[in-house]
Design an enzyme around this catalytic site. Structure first.
Site, short mmCIF file in Angstrom:
data_model
loop_
_atom_site.label_atom_id
_atom_site.label_comp_id
_atom_site.label_asym_id
_atom_site.label_seq_id
_atom_site.Cartn_x
_atom_site.Cartn_y
_atom_site.Cartn_z
CG MET B 1 -1.96 1.01 1.21
SD MET B 1 -3.23 0.72 2.45
CE MET B 1 -2.50 1.45 3.90
CB CYS B 2 2.29 3.57 -2.04
SG CYS B 2 3.73 2.50 -1.85
N GLY B 3 0.45 5.73 -1.01
CA GLY B 3 -0.52 6.77 -1.33
C GLY B 3 0.05 7.68 -2.40
#
Lengths: 225, 307
Positions: B1-3
């Site tokens: 997960m990254c933003g």
């Protein structure tokens, strides 16, 4: 009662909701929700929660008996694993709306993202607009109603339940077939759509159902007797 | 997960930096391994001027100064070093800006950047007419180092990193740049599962990889298409077909930002538009401060916004 979410952590918002429900509060308004995640997660009780804006991921996850109205959008996995209750999203929903629900009803007035009703076991999901890719993925029960179109691989690996669709279906997934609805289906659709304030039932729906109820990957699709 | 976030304004905004930082703070829950911003239109450079931001390692001041002299000598062969400024000075390393002028062609900037990259204990963080701010840790850390929230500009892309591929250090933090095409950068959430095959093809065409991070192949892939005369829309359309795995990425060029989402829609991306502003994010929570109309991207969908 009202809770101004501005500046509050989700943990604090949910703590306040749960305390209010314990004291018998029947209506809670969440002001400035700011698309925060996990709003009302795990709330159990006969309470109406109005979200005055957008909710983030997992809105109403694992709720039981709650009536939740979201004025704008909901992020991914709205109503995830709810066991009973009602969630209405007036805007659009992200991916995985109603993922794994056991019971209850979710209504999305706008479009829904991909994998609507993924692994749902029971309950009803109504999408007022279009529903994206792999609607009803691994669906094990319950009903999905789509008033718009469904994108590719609808009903991918569905084993139980039904997806009612008014618009076009781009393509069907494995173990899914498109059939005509029965009179019984039509009656249920008429009543259900009326109950949720959708336009009068006029056009013919079709229905996506499993080819086999015990689908094994790679096996030759055939009608189950 | 990254933003991931992207924001573009038709006009220069003095508060663009603070807007990007605010959006990224709202995505901080998506990872704490690194953060970065590429910001455009904030620095005024003449046509023949370019900014080269380099990290210089060294055990003592003398060693670092020696590396800076080597960079200066190299840069003076391609143009003329107008100024040198240490953005960060720590015992272990400097992050130093070299403002180089009298360089008439971006290809020369590319060659210079690659030569600098070849020096011992030196890494090029960015080269062009934009600014790159990236480091390990949270967006607050990056902001405290570079003062991003004080800066203005026309558009920016940003990244909150949860490392699933490759190392956790400044070089593997996003955004990534391709030196083959002027000022092109990318931020990405997901995995590119045909990374090695894609990389092999791109390297054969002259693209230079600075890391083994799968994201880096996206920026080279898109740069390659743009060099072949494709529009950004066409490049993104091809990227969705050719790149495998779950991904959503935002790509920036001097005048545009584009976003693309994988065919199976396995990574989130939404956009917001209105009042001459365009914004992109993994989640609506990051778009809330802008108070614009929001929209989810469908699987395989791509968009391009221009100034």
């Amino acid at each position: 009662m009202e809770i101004d979410c501005n500046g509050l952590s989700v943990r604090e918002i949910n703590r306040q909701i749960k305390e209010a429900v314990k004291t018998g509060e029947k209506e809670i308004v969440l002001l400035n929700p700011g698309a925060k995640h996990y709003l009302a997660a795990g709330v159990v009780g006969d309470v109406e929660i109005h979200v005055k804006g957008s909710a983030g991921y997992f809105a109403g996850t694992m709720v039981h008996g709650v009536r939740m109205i979201i004025e704008k959008n909901a992020g991914w996995f709205a109503g995830d694993n709810m066991t009973d209750g009602y969630i209405e999203i007036k805007g659009a929903a992200g991916d995985g709306v109603g993922q794994g629900i056991y019971n209850g009803t979710i209504v999305v007035r706008g479009n829904a993202g991909a994998r609507t009703g993924e692994i749902m076991k029971n309950g009803t999901i109504i999408i007022g607009g279009n529903s994206d890719f792999m609607t009803g993925l691994y669906m094990m029960g319950g009903k999905i109603v789509v008033l718009g179109n469904i994108k590719g691989m609808a009903g991918e690996s569905i084993v139980r339940g039904a997806i009612y669709v008014k618009g076009d279906v781009d393509s069907l997934g494995k173990n899914a077939k498109l059939v005509e609805i029965t009179e019984e289906d039509e009656e249920w659709l008429k009543e259900t759509l009326k109950a949720h304030d959708f336009p009068a039932f006029t056009e013919k729906f079709r229905k996506i159902v499993p080819i086999k109820k015990r689908f094994v990957y790679g096996s030759a699709p055939s009608e189950e007797g | 997960m990254c933003g991931i976030v992207g924001i573009l304004s038709r006009n220069k905004k003095d508060d663009l930096g603070s807007l990007v930082i605010e959006m990224m703070k709202r995505l901080q829950h998506r990872g704490r391994d690194g953060a970065g911003v590429a910001m455009y239109g904030g620095i005024s450079l003449k046509k023949d001027q370019y900014l080269i931001r380099a990290e210089i390692l060294g055990e003592d001041l003398e060693e670092k100064q020696s590396a800076m002299e080597k960079i200066t000598d190299l840069a003076n062969r391609y143009g003329n070093v107008r100024s040198i400024r240490n953005v960060v000075e720590s015992e272990e390393y400097f992050i130093t800006d070299f403002l180089v002028e009298k360089v008439d062609d971006f290809q020369k900037v590319r060659k210079l950047a690659l030569e600098i990259q070849g020096l011992e204990n030196v890494a090029v963080l960015s080269a062009g007419k934009f600014e790159m701010f990236k480091d390990v840790g949270t967006i607050d850390v990056v902001d405290s180092i570079y003062g991003v929230s004080e800066k203005g500009g026309t558009h920016a892309i940003g990244h909150i990193r949860f490392s699933t591929e490759s190392g956790v250090d400044r070089y593997h933090a996003h955004p990534f740049q391709s030196f083959l095409y002027p000022d092109i950068t990318v931020v990405h959430n997901g995995q590119i599962t045909n990374y090695w095959n894609t990389r092999k093809k791109l390297e054969a065409k002259g693209h230079y990889f600075t890391t083994d991070n799968d994201t880096e192949c996206i920026v080279h892939y898109v740069a390659d298409k743009l060099l072949d005369g494709y529009s950004l829309e066409e490049a993104l359309e091809n990227a969705v077909k050719d790149l495998d795995g779950p991904f959503a990425f935002i790509i920036a060029t001097p005048d545009e930002i584009g976003v693309a989402k994988d065919k199976l829609g396995l990574r989130p991306a939404m956009v917001a538009e209105g009042d001459g502003m365009y914004a992109i994010s993994s989640e609506e929570v990051a778009l809330e401060p802008l108070e614009l109309e929001t929209e989810y991207l469908a699987p395989g969908e791509f968009r391009v916004y221009r100034k």
